[in-house]
Design a protein around this motif. Structure first.
Motif, PDB file in Angstrom:
ATOM      1  N   ALA A 274      -8.742   0.941  -5.377  1.00 41.23           N
ATOM      2  CA  ALA A 274      -8.342  -0.050  -6.376  1.00 41.23           C
ATOM      3  C   ALA A 274      -7.751  -1.312  -5.759  1.00 41.23           C
ATOM      4  CB  ALA A 274      -7.339   0.568  -7.348  1.00 41.23           C
ATOM      5  N   ILE A 275      -7.007  -1.199  -4.666  1.00 37.36           N
ATOM      6  CA  ILE A 275      -6.366  -2.374  -4.076  1.00 37.36           C
ATOM      7  C   ILE A 275      -7.396  -3.386  -3.561  1.00 37.36           C
ATOM      8  CG2 ILE A 275      -4.914  -3.194  -2.178  1.00 37.36           C
ATOM      9  CD1 ILE A 275      -3.126  -0.794  -2.588  1.00 37.36           C
TER      10      ILE A 275
ATOM     11  N   PRO B 186       0.818  -1.225   0.000  1.00 32.50           N
ATOM     12  CA  PRO B 186       0.000   0.000   0.000  1.00 32.50           C
ATOM     13  C   PRO B 186       0.849   1.272   0.000  1.00 32.50           C
ATOM     14  CG  PRO B 186      -0.928  -1.609   1.517  1.00 32.50           C
ATOM     15  CD  PRO B 186       0.405  -2.143   1.094  1.00 32.50           C
ATOM     16  N   LYS B 187       1.947   1.261   0.764  1.00 34.60           N
ATOM     17  CA  LYS B 187       2.849   2.418   0.769  1.00 34.60           C
ATOM     18  C   LYS B 187       3.445   2.641  -0.614  1.00 34.60           C
ATOM     19  CE  LYS B 187       7.225   3.969   2.832  1.00 34.60           C
ATOM     20  NZ  LYS B 187       8.328   3.600   3.771  1.00 34.60           N
ATOM     21  N   PHE B 188       3.862   1.548  -1.243  1.00 37.72           N
ATOM     22  CA  PHE B 188       4.383   1.626  -2.610  1.00 37.72           C
ATOM     23  C   PHE B 188       3.335   2.198  -3.561  1.00 37.72           C
ATOM     24  CE2 PHE B 188       3.876  -0.850  -6.567  1.00 37.72           C
ATOM     25  CZ  PHE B 188       4.954  -0.371  -7.301  1.00 37.72           C
ATOM     26  N   ALA B 189       2.095   1.704  -3.460  1.00 37.86           N
ATOM     27  CA  ALA B 189       1.032   2.153  -4.362  1.00 37.86           C
ATOM     28  C   ALA B 189       0.727   3.635  -4.172  1.00 37.86           C
ATOM     29  CB  ALA B 189      -0.223   1.314  -4.141  1.00 37.86           C
ATOM     30  N   GLU B 190       0.749   4.084  -2.937  1.00 43.01           N
ATOM     31  CA  GLU B 190       0.499   5.513  -2.673  1.00 43.01           C
ATOM     32  C   GLU B 190       1.635   6.353  -3.265  1.00 43.01           C
ATOM     33  OE1 GLU B 190      -2.022   7.013  -1.564  1.00 43.01           O
ATOM     34  OE2 GLU B 190      -3.217   5.507  -0.512  1.00 43.01           O
ATOM     35  N   ARG B 191       2.861   5.870  -3.148  1.00 43.27           N
ATOM     36  CA  ARG B 191       3.989   6.593  -3.719  1.00 43.27           C
ATOM     37  C   ARG B 191       3.858   6.682  -5.245  1.00 43.27           C
ATOM     38  NH1 ARG B 191       9.399   6.989  -1.741  1.00 43.27           N
ATOM     39  NH2 ARG B 191       9.128   5.159  -0.424  1.00 43.27           N
TER      40      ARG B 191
END
Length: 527
Positions: free
Chosen positions: A495-496, A273-278
């Motif tokens: 989306a996740i 999730p952190k990666f996706a937000e970045r």
């Protein structure tokens, strides 16, 4: 370097075969010039009786990944002269471009085209295609048509190349720390007074500065095969030593080396999730194009053309790319960052990271193996296919290191080192180091070498035969729902959950259960 133990697998096969057959092979001195070709052996299943140089001329067809170098045909002309002389064959090479590999590779094999050889690896469809019967089992042919390759390849390499006890690939044997990371425009980093880039947070600061000062540029102009690489960002900065299990295509499964039987999908990793937000943040700032998923040009090509300030590249490739870049842009400075940092342990490279397989429908599998034997055991063949024509594409220093011929620059060179894409027959003893290296290369290489560890599933080969239907369905979900998240094109908050539900419906749990069962059996057998 791995301990080059003689293969018990090789010994068993050679023992039974050599008792019945007198083989004619290459002759050589240490590091010297090998001559003569491997001859066919006694009649063992598909193997023919040895008769010296075959009387019938054949044309072999090989598929490699990437794009052909400019001077490919010149090299092929010289190569085919040698092949005609030694094994009465000629070779034609076709290429599957980086942007097409995920679709065309499997289609090529499924279509039943009668080519002879194809590049394969742990990251390029070996585990998917071997269980389908797409590749030819080589156990009976190796002692007859490639006896030196069989003898000189480490046991661990043959174990990695097996499926259900059969060898389906001849793996490379070059053991060096690869290291996946980013090539960086160091001159622009200094120009915009940005701190050194060592983490993804640092990278974000650099991309922001470039976008601010050069608003018309996409700082990371990603595309082509880069779409398979950006996911490395999702787990390489985690505190755990997450490693991927190859063989499931775009359906990535990961494990912590301390708990190898606990498998997670990419989308379940704690840092995803952190990666996706970045990625959402970076996409909204225009660090790459909104049409990233259809862009077929790699960031590396954009980088060389001055259209991107970073590019995905492994450390082994930085040396040659450095020479190309500096020849075209002598005022630039470059740097390289490894995902996760140089102080994080790096797993040793698997032998099946690169290799060659023979098509199950090959018209001339025996001759194909004779070809691979020459490419791997004959210095003339190796140098020609890896480095080109001596005096035109490369020269050698007194101590045998690579240099360019007088008057030839990297950008003029129509056949750069390994430009043919012959990584599948790369062998330790024939690899030539460049006479002039990027000044940071050797230090970076040593840092990686000093921090290597053995991944517990390095020799594990997944069998996808029990979940082929689910795998195809999940791959479709990844393409439709996963890639937009990975590139920040959709809101990850909404989306996740949809992505995870779609994966579940497509059969992700069955895939995980089946792979976990195989991993546990592998670990138990190794105790």
């Amino acid at each position: 370097m791995r301990q080059m133990r003689r293969s018990r697998f090789a010994a068993a096969l050679l023992g039974s075969m050599l008792a019945a057959a007198s083989l004619t092979g290459c002759t050589t001195g240490d590091g010297g010039q090998e001559t003569a070709s491997p001859s066919p052996g006694e009649n063992v299943s598909t193997a023919e009786k040895p008769t010296g140089r075959p009387e019938k001329e054949v044309e072999l067809t090989m598929y490699l990944l990437g794009d052909p170098p400019r001077d490919l045909q010149q090299v092929m002309t010289e190569l085919n002269k040698k092949l005609k002389r030694d094994i009465n064959a000629t070779l034609k090479i076709n290429y599957i471009s980086w942007g097409d590999q995920n679709t065309k590779y499997s289609l090529l094999l499924a279509a039943g085209e009668k080519f002879d050889l194809i590049y394969t690896s742990s990251w390029a469809f070996f585990q998917q295609e071997a269980p389908k019967g797409a590749f030819l089992a080589l156990n009976e042919l190796l002692p007859v048509y490639a006896p030196r390759t069989l003898k000189e390849t480490p046991e661990a390499a043959w174990e990695q190349a097996k499926f259900n006890g059969n060898v389906y690939m001849i793996p490379q044997t070059y053991d060096a720390p690869v290291g996946q990371g980013l090539l960086i425009r160091e001159d622009l980093r200094k120009k915009y007074n940005v701190p050194p880039v060592r983490t993804l947070d640092d990278l974000g600061v650099f991309l922001e500065a470039v976008k601010k000062h050069e608003p018309d540029m996409f700082p990371y102009n990603i595309g082509g095969s880069d779409k398979n690489n950006i996911i490395l960002w999702a787990f390489k900065e985690s505190k755990e030593n997450w490693q991927g299990i190859g063989g499931t295509g775009t359906v990535h499964l990961f494990y912590d080396n301390d708990h190898p039987d606990k498998l997670l999908t990419l989308y379940e990793l704690p840092d995803y999730p952190k990666f996706a937000e970045r990625m959402r943040d970076w996409a909204s700032k225009g660090y790459w194009s909104r049409s990233v998923l259809s862009n077929q040009m790699s960031a590396k090509d954009s980088f060389i053309n001055g259209k991107s300030v970073v590019a995905h590249i492994n450390l082994l490739s930085t040396n040659e790319e450095y020479k190309k870049v500096m020849d075209k842009h002598p005022d630039w400075e470059l740097d390289w960052m490894i995902y996760g940092g140089l102080d994080k342990p790096l797993p040793r490279t698997a032998y099946i990271t690169d290799g060659m397989a023979i098509n199950a429908r090959a018209a001339n599998p025996e001759r194909a193996l004779m070809l691979l034997e020459l490419l791997r055991t004959n210095r003339e063949y190796y140098d020609l296919t890896m480095y080109g024509i001596k005096g035109k594409h490369y020269d050698l220093t007194a101590d045998g290191k690579l240099t360019l011929p007088a008057g030839v620059s990297p950008s003029d060179n129509g056949f750069a080192p390994e430009a043919m894409g012959g990584w599948g027959w790369r062998v330790d003893r024939f690899v030539r180091e460049p006479a002039k290296s990027w000044y940071k290369y050797l230090d970076l290489k040593q840092e990686l070498q000093d921090n290597l560890y053995d991944a517990k599933l390095a020799n594990f080969v997944v069998d996808v035969s029990s979940f082929k239907t689910e795998l195809a369905a999940v791959q479709g979900v990844v393409k439709q729902y996963g890639e937009p998240v990975n590139f920040g094109l959709v809101d990850p908050q909404t989306a996740i959950p949809v992505l995870r539900q779609k994966l579940k419906e497509a059969g992700m749990e069955k895939i995980r259960e089946e792979v976990t069962k195989q991993v546990k059996q592998f670990l138990t057998a190794g105790k």
